[in-house]
Design an enzyme around this catalytic site. Structure first.
Site, PDB file in Angstrom:
ATOM      1  N   ILE A 147     -72.088  36.665  41.437  1.00 26.71           N
ATOM      2  CA  ILE A 147     -72.739  37.840  40.913  1.00 26.71           C
ATOM      3  C   ILE A 147     -72.747  38.971  42.049  1.00 26.71           C
ATOM      4  CG2 ILE A 147     -74.873  38.758  40.168  1.00 26.71           C
ATOM      5  CD1 ILE A 147     -75.451  36.009  38.771  1.00 26.71           C
ATOM      6  N   ILE A 188     -79.137  13.726  63.489  1.00 25.05           N
ATOM      7  CA  ILE A 188     -80.453  13.465  63.366  1.00 25.05           C
ATOM      8  C   ILE A 188     -81.062  14.849  63.228  1.00 25.05           C
ATOM      9  CG2 ILE A 188     -82.509  12.345  64.254  1.00 25.05           C
ATOM     10  CD1 ILE A 188     -80.219  10.527  63.177  1.00 25.05           C
ATOM     11  N   GLU A 206     -79.298  12.166  53.259  1.00 19.70           N
ATOM     12  CA  GLU A 206     -80.388  11.529  52.775  1.00 19.70           C
ATOM     13  C   GLU A 206     -79.828  10.852  51.489  1.00 19.70           C
ATOM     14  OE1 GLU A 206     -84.480  12.527  52.722  1.00 19.70           O
ATOM     15  OE2 GLU A 206     -84.212  13.848  54.580  1.00 19.70           O
ATOM     16  N   GLN A 221     -72.578  40.576  29.495  1.00 18.40           N
ATOM     17  CA  GLN A 221     -72.991  39.359  28.858  1.00 18.40           C
ATOM     18  C   GLN A 221     -72.299  38.198  29.833  1.00 18.40           C
ATOM     19  OE1 GLN A 221     -71.812  39.017  25.103  1.00 18.40           O
ATOM     20  NE2 GLN A 221     -73.475  40.179  24.260  1.00 18.40           N
ATOM     21  N   ASP A 230     -86.636   6.644  49.203  1.00 15.20           N
ATOM     22  CA  ASP A 230     -86.885   6.964  47.760  1.00 15.20           C
ATOM     23  C   ASP A 230     -87.974   7.888  47.729  1.00 15.20           C
ATOM     24  OD1 ASP A 230     -85.456   4.738  46.836  1.00 15.20           O
ATOM     25  OD2 ASP A 230     -86.849   3.291  46.441  1.00 15.20           O
ATOM     26  N   GLY A 289     -70.209  39.636  44.066  1.00 14.35           N
ATOM     27  CA  GLY A 289     -68.939  40.100  44.164  1.00 14.35           C
ATOM     28  C   GLY A 289     -68.718  39.855  45.617  1.00 14.35           C
TER      29      GLY A 289
END
Ligand code: CAA
Length: 380
Positions: free
Chosen positions: A338, A157, A364, A279, A240, A340
Site C-alpha cells: 500500500i 537465544i 518457538e 477499491q 504450549d 508503494g
C-alpha cells in the site's frame, strides 16, 4: 458466550497501550538500527508489573491470567517487536516454567529478580544442530556429587547476551531418548559459562540474540526443574504457553502494519484523490483487518483454554501461533504494498514491520512444527 474482556484486562490493555505508544514506539526505529538492548524500558516495564504478569504476587509478580499476558504482549509488540519478544521470553519461557515446575525454594530464589527488572530471563533450548528436533540436542548434564556438570552450546537465544537467569535443557541420560532430557536453572555468573557469537538478525534486532557456551559448568543439584527426565515435557508444556504469546506478538505487529497502511492511504494522493478511495487498496485493508481480528480471537481463545485449566491445549496454542504468524507476514507485506516504493524505504515504519514479522514463522516452533502439533492432536 462472552467476548468482553474483564475490567482488569481492559485496564491493563489501556495502561500498556498508553505506555507502549508514548514510550516504546518512538524508540523502536532507534534500537532496530543500533541493536541496543532496551534496558531502560525493561526497568520501566518492571515497575508496571509487565515482567511477571502471570507470576503470583507472593513471588513479586502481578498475578494476572494468561489472556492478560497475551493482551500485554500484543500492545508492547504493536509499538516495538523487539521489546515484545524480550518481555514474552521473560514471562512465558522463563518465569512460567519456574512457577509451574519449580520447587518453593526455586520460586523464592529466582522469581522476584525476574519480575523486578534486576534480571532478565532466557530459554536455552535451540542448538547449532538441533532446532525443530528438540530430542536431537547434544548438550549433556552429568551428576557429580552435589552438582550437574553441564556441557554444550545453545544458539539463537533471545535475551541471551543480557540475561541473568537461564532455563537450560540437556541430556542427563541419552539412552532414554526424549525421556532422558532434564531442565535446569542456570545463573549467568557460573564459572565455565560464556557467550558466543551475537546474531546479526534481519528483524527484532535489539533482542541480544546470542550463542551460549557451557564448558564444565557446575550447576547445583537443587537447580534441576522437576525431576531428572522431566525436561522434554517441561519444554513442550512451556512452549504450549509461550506460543500463545508469539501469536499475540504477531497480532501486535499486524495491527501496527494496518495502522500505518490506513494512515498512509488517507494521506497519499494519486490520480487526484487519496489512495484509500481505490477499491484495490480497500480490498487489502478489509482483508488485513479481518485477518487480524480472526488471529486475535484465536490467541485469546488459546489463553482462555490455559486459564480455565485445560490439561492439554497444544492444538489451540499451535493454531493461534501458526495462523497469527502467517497473517502477520501477509499483513505486513500488504502494508508495504500500500505504501508503494516508500514502503521499501527505511524512512517508513512498514519496512521494519515486514522484517520483524518474518521471525514469527520461525521461532518457538516453525509454522511446519505447529502444523505437526495440530495434525498429531487430531489424529492420535
Ligand atoms: N505437553 C506434554 N507432553 C507432550 C507435549 C505437550 N505439549 N508434546 C509432546 N509431549 C509428550 C508426548 O506425549 C510424548 O510422550 P510419551 O513419551 O510419554 O509418549 C513425548 O512428549 C514425545 O512427544 P513427540 O513424539 O511428539 O516428540 P517429537 O520428538 O516427535 O517432537 C515436536 C515433537 C512437536 C516436533 C517438538 O520437538 C517441537 O515442538 N519442536 C519445536 C521446538 C521449538 O519450538 N523450539 C523453539 C525454540 S525456543 C525459541 O525459539 C525461543 C526464542 O528465542 C524466542
Amino acid at each position: 458466550m462472552n467476548f468482553d474482556l474483564t475490567n482488569d484486562q481492559k485496564m491493563l490493555q489501556e495502561e500498556v497501550r498508553k505506555y507502549a505508544q508514548t514510550e516504546l514506539a518512538p524508540l523502536a526505529p532507534e534500537i532496530d538500527k543500533s541493536g541496543e538492548f532496551p534496558w531502560a524500558s525493561i526497568k520501566k516495564m518492571a515497575q508496571l508489573g509487565l515482567l511477571g504478569v502471570i507470576v503470583p504476587e507472593q513471588y513479586g509478580g502481578s498475578g494476572f491470567d494468561f489472556v492478560s499476558l497475551a493482551i500485554a504482549i500484543e500492545e508492547i509488540s504493536r509499538a516495538c517487536a523487539s521489546t515484545g519478544v524480550i518481555v514474552a521470553v521473560n514471562n512465558s519461557l522463563t518465569t512460567y516454567p519456574i512457577v509451574q515446575f519449580g520447587s518453593e525454594e526455586q520460586k523464592k530464589k529466582y522469581l522476584p529478580s525476574l519480575c523486578n527488572g534486576q534480571k532478565i530471563g532466557a530459554f536455552g533450548l535451540t542448538e547449532p544442530n538441533a532446532g525443530s528436533d528438540v530430542a536431537g540436542m547434544e548438550s549433556t548434564a552429568k551428576l557429580d556429587g552435589g552438582h550437574y556438570i553441564l556441557n554444550g552450546t545453545k544458539r539463537f537465544i533471545t535475551n541471551g547476551g543480557e540475561a541473568g537467569t537461564f532455563v537450560v535443557f540437556a541430556y542427563t541420560n541419552r539412552e532414554l531418548k526424549h525421556k532422558g532430557i532434564s531442565a535446569f536453572i542456570v545463573e549467568r555468573d557460573t564459572p565455565g559459562f560464556s557467550l558466543g557469537n551475537h546474531e546479526d538478525l534481519m528483524g527484532i534486532r535489539a533482542t541480544a540474540n546470542c550463542e551460549l557456551i557451557f564448558e564444565d559448568v557446575k550447576v547445583p543439584k537443587e537447580n534441576i526443574l522437576g525431576n531428572e527426565g522431566d525436561g522434554f515435557k517441561i519444554c513442550m508444556n512451556t512452549l504450549d504457553v509461550s506460543r500463545i504469546d508469539i501469536g499475540a506478538q504477531a497480532v501486535g505487529i499486524a495491527q501496527a502494519s494496518l495502522d500505518e497502511a490506513v494512515k498512509y492511504s488517507k494521506e497519499r494522493k494519486a490520480f487526484g484523490q487519496p489512495v484509500c478511495n481505490f477499491q484495490m487498496i480497500q480490498s487489502m485493508i478489509a482483508d488485513m483487518a479481518t485477518q487480524i481480528q480472526a488471529a486475535r480471537l484465536l490467541v485469546h481463545y488459546a489463553g482462555y483454554c490455559k486459564d480455565k485449566g485445560m490439561q492439554r491445549f497444544s492444538k489451540e496454542s499451535a493454531m493461534s501461533k501458526y495462523y497469527a504468524s502467517d497473517i502477520a507476514v501477509d499483513v505486513a507485506r500488504k502494508a508495504v504494498q500500500i505504501h508503494g516504493g516508500y514502503g521499501y524505504s527505511k524512512d517508513y515504519t512498514v519496512e521494519r514491520l515486514y522484517r520483524d514479522a518474518k521471525i514469527l514463522e520461525l521461532y518457538e516452533g516453525t509454522s511446519e512444527v505447529q502444523k505437526i502439533v495440530i495434525a498429531r492432536e487430531l489424529t492420535r
